[in-house]
Design a protein around this motif. Sequence first.
Motif, mmCIF file in Angstrom:
data_model
loop_
_atom_site.group_PDB
_atom_site.id
_atom_site.type_symbol
_atom_site.label_atom_id
_atom_site.label_comp_id
_atom_site.label_asym_id
_atom_site.label_seq_id
_atom_site.Cartn_x
_atom_site.Cartn_y
_atom_site.Cartn_z
ATOM 1 N N SER A 138 0.811 -1.226 0.000
ATOM 2 C CA SER A 138 0.000 0.000 0.000
ATOM 3 C C SER A 138 0.843 1.275 0.000
ATOM 4 O O SER A 138 0.310 2.368 0.125
ATOM 5 C CB SER A 138 -0.946 0.001 1.200
ATOM 6 O OG SER A 138 -0.209 -0.053 2.410
ATOM 7 N N ARG A 176 0.797 7.789 2.658
ATOM 8 C CA ARG A 176 1.099 7.012 1.451
ATOM 9 C C ARG A 176 2.120 7.752 0.604
ATOM 10 O O ARG A 176 1.901 8.892 0.201
ATOM 11 C CB ARG A 176 -0.169 6.757 0.637
ATOM 12 C CG ARG A 176 0.027 5.811 -0.554
ATOM 13 C CD ARG A 176 -1.287 5.575 -1.287
ATOM 14 N NE ARG A 176 -1.185 4.486 -2.228
ATOM 15 C CZ ARG A 176 -0.764 4.613 -3.503
ATOM 16 N NH1 ARG A 176 -0.430 5.817 -3.966
ATOM 17 N NH2 ARG A 176 -0.713 3.558 -4.300
ATOM 18 N N TYR A 178 4.356 6.688 -2.712
ATOM 19 C CA TYR A 178 4.600 5.663 -3.733
ATOM 20 C C TYR A 178 6.087 5.309 -3.777
ATOM 21 O O TYR A 178 6.936 6.160 -4.061
ATOM 22 C CB TYR A 178 4.129 6.204 -5.078
ATOM 23 C CG TYR A 178 4.257 5.245 -6.222
ATOM 24 C CD1 TYR A 178 3.275 4.292 -6.449
ATOM 25 C CD2 TYR A 178 5.342 5.292 -7.082
ATOM 26 C CE1 TYR A 178 3.385 3.413 -7.523
ATOM 27 C CE2 TYR A 178 5.454 4.426 -8.149
ATOM 28 C CZ TYR A 178 4.478 3.484 -8.358
ATOM 29 O OH TYR A 178 4.588 2.609 -9.415
ATOM 30 N N GLN A 326 -10.636 -0.928 -0.983
ATOM 31 C CA GLN A 326 -9.979 0.340 -0.680
ATOM 32 C C GLN A 326 -9.555 0.419 0.784
ATOM 33 O O GLN A 326 -10.286 0.020 1.676
ATOM 34 C CB GLN A 326 -10.904 1.519 -0.987
ATOM 35 C CG GLN A 326 -10.971 1.910 -2.454
ATOM 36 C CD GLN A 326 -11.723 3.214 -2.645
ATOM 37 O OE1 GLN A 326 -12.641 3.531 -1.903
ATOM 38 N NE2 GLN A 326 -11.342 3.978 -3.644
ATOM 39 N N ASN A 331 -6.936 3.322 -1.779
ATOM 40 C CA ASN A 331 -6.288 2.444 -2.742
ATOM 41 C C ASN A 331 -6.344 1.001 -2.263
ATOM 42 O O ASN A 331 -6.579 0.722 -1.084
ATOM 43 C CB ASN A 331 -4.838 2.871 -2.959
ATOM 44 C CG ASN A 331 -4.740 4.166 -3.739
ATOM 45 O OD1 ASN A 331 -4.998 4.201 -4.938
ATOM 46 N ND2 ASN A 331 -4.385 5.247 -3.065
ATOM 47 N N TRP A 335 -2.783 -2.292 -6.370
ATOM 48 C CA TRP A 335 -3.578 -1.573 -7.356
ATOM 49 C C TRP A 335 -4.044 -0.205 -6.844
ATOM 50 O O TRP A 335 -4.366 -0.048 -5.674
ATOM 51 C CB TRP A 335 -4.802 -2.395 -7.752
ATOM 52 C CG TRP A 335 -4.451 -3.599 -8.568
ATOM 53 C CD1 TRP A 335 -4.244 -4.871 -8.101
ATOM 54 C CD2 TRP A 335 -4.245 -3.656 -9.982
ATOM 55 N NE1 TRP A 335 -3.929 -5.714 -9.148
ATOM 56 C CE2 TRP A 335 -3.927 -4.989 -10.314
ATOM 57 C CE3 TRP A 335 -4.314 -2.701 -11.000
ATOM 58 C CZ2 TRP A 335 -3.665 -5.408 -11.607
ATOM 59 C CZ3 TRP A 335 -4.064 -3.112 -12.310
ATOM 60 C CH2 TRP A 335 -3.737 -4.445 -12.600
ATOM 61 N N VAL A 336 -4.092 0.756 -7.753
ATOM 62 C CA VAL A 336 -4.628 2.095 -7.466
ATOM 63 C C VAL A 336 -6.150 2.033 -7.582
ATOM 64 O O VAL A 336 -6.686 1.512 -8.564
ATOM 65 C CB VAL A 336 -4.067 3.133 -8.455
ATOM 66 C CG1 VAL A 336 -4.726 4.500 -8.256
ATOM 67 C CG2 VAL A 336 -2.545 3.248 -8.305
ATOM 68 N N ASP A 338 -7.985 4.969 -6.221
ATOM 69 C CA ASP A 338 -8.374 6.349 -5.929
ATOM 70 C C ASP A 338 -8.818 7.038 -7.212
ATOM 71 O O ASP A 338 -8.007 7.315 -8.095
ATOM 72 C CB ASP A 338 -7.201 7.087 -5.294
ATOM 73 C CG ASP A 338 -7.561 8.496 -4.835
ATOM 74 O OD1 ASP A 338 -8.673 8.964 -5.159
ATOM 75 O OD2 ASP A 338 -6.731 9.126 -4.158
ATOM 76 N N ASN A 341 -7.275 10.156 -9.386
ATOM 77 C CA ASN A 341 -6.191 10.069 -10.359
ATOM 78 C C ASN A 341 -6.716 10.344 -11.763
ATOM 79 O O ASN A 341 -7.765 9.824 -12.153
ATOM 80 C CB ASN A 341 -5.550 8.680 -10.315
ATOM 81 C CG ASN A 341 -4.675 8.493 -9.095
ATOM 82 O OD1 ASN A 341 -3.515 8.870 -9.096
ATOM 83 N ND2 ASN A 341 -5.244 7.914 -8.043
ATOM 84 N N PHE A 352 -10.220 -0.087 -10.617
ATOM 85 C CA PHE A 352 -8.816 -0.162 -10.212
ATOM 86 C C PHE A 352 -7.920 -0.064 -11.438
ATOM 87 O O PHE A 352 -8.362 -0.283 -12.576
ATOM 88 C CB PHE A 352 -8.530 -1.436 -9.419
ATOM 89 C CG PHE A 352 -8.839 -2.719 -10.158
ATOM 90 C CD1 PHE A 352 -7.867 -3.399 -10.869
ATOM 91 C CD2 PHE A 352 -10.129 -3.264 -10.123
ATOM 92 C CE1 PHE A 352 -8.147 -4.580 -11.535
ATOM 93 C CE2 PHE A 352 -10.427 -4.445 -10.782
ATOM 94 C CZ PHE A 352 -9.434 -5.113 -11.492
ATOM 95 N N HIS A 354 -3.483 1.111 -12.802
ATOM 96 C CA HIS A 354 -2.101 1.488 -12.493
ATOM 97 C C HIS A 354 -1.502 2.124 -13.735
ATOM 98 O O HIS A 354 -2.025 1.966 -14.848
ATOM 99 C CB HIS A 354 -1.275 0.271 -12.071
ATOM 100 C CG HIS A 354 -0.169 0.592 -11.106
ATOM 101 N ND1 HIS A 354 1.032 1.160 -11.490
ATOM 102 C CD2 HIS A 354 -0.105 0.441 -9.760
ATOM 103 C CE1 HIS A 354 1.787 1.328 -10.420
ATOM 104 N NE2 HIS A 354 1.127 0.903 -9.350
#
Length: 412
Positions: A138, A176, A178, A326, A331, A335-336, A338, A341, A352, A354
């Motif tokens: 995450s 968070r 990345y 989520q 998120n 996998w993203v 949110d 984005n 979901f 990426h």
Amino acid sequence: MISLFTFSLFFNILMGQNGTANNELIVEINNILQDKVNKSEIPGAVILIKKGNEELVKKAYGYASLMDYNQQMLDSPEQTTVDHLYDIASLTKVIGTTTSIMLLVDAGLINVEDPVAKYIKGFDTPEKNRITIRHLLSHTSGLYEWFPLYYYCENKQEVYRLIEKLPLKYSVGSSRHYSDLGFILLGEIVEIVSELSLEEFMDQNIFKPLHMEHTMYNPQKNRSELKIAATSYGNPYEKRMVSDPVLGFTIDSISPTQWNGWRDYPLKGEVNDGNTWYASNGVSGHAGLFSTVTDLQKLINVLKQNGKAENFQFISEKTINLFLTQDKFKNGLGWVMDASNSFMKNAPKGSFGHTGFTGTSIVVIPQCDISIVILINRQNLGMLPNQTYFNVNAIREQIFGAVMSHCSQKAD
């Protein structure tokens, strides 16, 4: 009772309406991508949009290889096709590493709440012993987002040991950020638990079972006959990351000139990511995979179908739900999810996806039973005057908007 003639007429009208809607989507996608190719904003692209079992759009645009090292157009540019392999960059995190972790969870060999220190003894310290596999998945572990590991390392084992020694940049679980480093460690955990190299594990447990025959690390070494899209000319942007504080990645303890192993040629079949190439021989948990739209779709199909492959249960529905729920940062695991984005702007709940630095992206919208795979080799045109690569987010957002509009029309 409805007559056969009436039913046939109704069916043909319905099919005609759907066909018209599909044609409108194809025209809109053509306009978006061909316009960017015509304006020389991207060299080329491949796209696959699928609804249920139907491929709404599957098409290639522009060139797989357009420019030489001096950013002069090649005498014979190579047109891209739907069969070209692209450097999928950070899609490696979800297609390869996240799926590998899912399989190990499914087999009961690991738990996402396990401390990383259970597998990597160097994390058994007061600073790091609270970091779990969930934190790595995450991006909440507190690790550096990026570090030029190749300044100190020449192989994966040296990379793993260096990450153990690096201090945390953030407090564990608080926010968070990345992190490539977190997914490098997930790759190490896969190797430790499975007693296979990361490359072997993915090939034996993901790519072969799902018949993803064109998904691999180091294609220039392993399958020289394949058609592969070219990316950058060496690593000019990473060189800037090391030396330009404006980007926010410079490290006070590192002198940009203390290492000078930069590539000075167009990359084709060699992973663009520097940490993967220079420090890990082309294989890492955060980057390095090459693939095609067709192969990527095979794994997407499994995720859309609650873990089912063509004739067997590849991953349990329970594990799919675990990874695609989520968290407090909106998120999933790997996998993203949110929807703020741009590449999945305002996506319905449960969607979901990426992205990858080279220009790649995946979005899956379960509510519409639709998925979008876009492969763009944006770096092949070189860097812009501002020393960045062309930003493809607007393309992703336009295409996503067109697909969602299509989805709404079909629902009506």
